[in-house]
Write an enzyme that holds these catalytic residues in place. Structure first.
Site, PDB file in Angstrom:
ATOM      1  N   HIS A   1      -2.722   7.526   6.801  1.00  0.00           N
ATOM      2  CA  HIS A   1      -1.749   8.436   6.175  1.00  0.00           C
ATOM      3  C   HIS A   1      -2.431   9.705   5.664  1.00  0.00           C
ATOM      4  CE1 HIS A   1       2.073   6.357   6.223  1.00  0.00           C
ATOM      5  NE2 HIS A   1       1.530   5.251   5.753  1.00  0.00           N
TER       6      HIS A   1
ATOM      7  N   HIS B   1      -4.637   1.479   7.407  1.00  0.00           N
ATOM      8  CA  HIS B   1      -3.279   2.013   7.475  1.00  0.00           C
ATOM      9  C   HIS B   1      -3.108   3.173   6.485  1.00  0.00           C
ATOM     10  CE1 HIS B   1       1.227   1.343   7.911  1.00  0.00           C
ATOM     11  NE2 HIS B   1       1.164   2.064   6.802  1.00  0.00           N
ATOM     12  N   GLU B   2      -3.537   2.962   5.238  1.00  0.00           N
ATOM     13  CA  GLU B   2      -3.339   3.990   4.208  1.00  0.00           C
ATOM     14  C   GLU B   2      -4.252   5.195   4.442  1.00  0.00           C
ATOM     15  OE1 GLU B   2      -0.700   3.750   2.544  1.00  0.00           O
ATOM     16  OE2 GLU B   2      -0.361   1.643   2.985  1.00  0.00           O
TER      17      GLU B   2
ATOM     18  N   CYS C   1       5.849  -0.062   7.392  1.00  0.00           N
ATOM     19  CA  CYS C   1       5.456   1.072   6.562  1.00  0.00           C
ATOM     20  C   CYS C   1       6.639   1.500   5.705  1.00  0.00           C
ATOM     21  CB  CYS C   1       5.002   2.226   7.460  1.00  0.00           C
ATOM     22  SG  CYS C   1       4.460   3.691   6.565  1.00  0.00           S
ATOM     23  N   LEU C   2       6.368   1.813   4.454  1.00  0.00           N
ATOM     24  CA  LEU C   2       7.431   2.269   3.562  1.00  0.00           C
ATOM     25  C   LEU C   2       8.025   3.598   4.035  1.00  0.00           C
ATOM     26  CD1 LEU C   2       5.833   1.357   0.109  1.00  0.00           C
ATOM     27  CD2 LEU C   2       7.592   0.103   1.382  1.00  0.00           C
TER      28      LEU C   2
ATOM     29  N   GLN D   1       2.880   9.942   1.304  1.00  0.00           N
ATOM     30  CA  GLN D   1       4.153   9.240   1.383  1.00  0.00           C
ATOM     31  C   GLN D   1       5.078   9.586   0.219  1.00  0.00           C
ATOM     32  OE1 GLN D   1       2.076   5.278   2.198  1.00  0.00           O
ATOM     33  NE2 GLN D   1       4.067   5.048   3.220  1.00  0.00           N
TER      34      GLN D   1
ATOM     35  N   GLY E   1       0.826  -1.193   0.000  1.00  0.00           N
ATOM     36  CA  GLY E   1       0.000   0.000   0.000  1.00  0.00           C
ATOM     37  C   GLY E   1       0.860   1.241   0.000  1.00  0.00           C
TER      38      GLY E   1
END
Length: 171
Positions: free
Chosen positions: A138, A134-135, A92-93, A51, A46
């Site tokens: 963000h 999660h996304e 997480c990225l 991000q 994701g």
């Protein structure tokens, strides 16, 4: 398509509230395509627009894996309903190298606009439900580490600079 820069904690763009997208046009479709390419290359399941430094309400997800890929590009996603409890380890990225168990709902009903400008409502459970939550976090300026207890946040803040240092040494 092109790979985009992924911003890392504690960059300020990750803490901003994202702006809604009024219309799905070619610019948004291109951004979604670039985000998907970036997510796959990272690799991740994701990615949210903040991000990659863009405070707009757009996410891309693919929790199907190599055997059953299902790329979802979602504009202005929102959670309509949630049920159940889950506490799975997340990464997480934007927080590379750090993982922690996060409490989330195990099932969600979401609404978003797709790349054709159509409103979609769908139910998700398991990894896909966690990924949507999660996304969407963000888009609201939250990272998964913001959902940790005070004690675990403190441990993260002490541990994370060392993780980054080790990653730099490996490059």
């Amino acid at each position: 398509m092109s790979l985009l820069k992924i911003y890392h904690y504690p960059d300020a763009v990750l803490a901003e509230m994202s702006e809604p997208i009024a219309v799905v046009d070619d610019e948004i479709r291109q951004l979604a395509a670039d985000m998907a390419e970036t997510m796959y290359a990272a690799p991740g399941v994701g990615l949210a627009a903040p991000q990659v430094g863009i405070s707009r309400r757009l996410i891309v997800l693919d929790c199907g894996g190599e055997e059953n890929p299902e790329l979802i590009k979602a504009v202005n996603p929102e959670i309509l309903e949630r049920q159940g409890d889950s506490c799975e380890e997340e990464g997480c990225l934007s927080v590379p190298g750090y993982y922690a168990a996060v409490k989330r709902s195990s099932w969600v009903k979401v609404r978003y606009v797709d790349m054709d400008g159509q409103t979609v409502e769908r139910e998700a459970e398991g990894l896909l439900a966690i990924c949507f939550q999660h996304e969407i976090d963000h888009l609201d300026g939250k990272l998964f580490v913001d959902r940790l207890s005070s004690l675990k946040k403190g441990m993260f803040r002490k541990k994370y600079p060392k993780i980054l240092e080790q990653q730099q040494e490996q490059l």
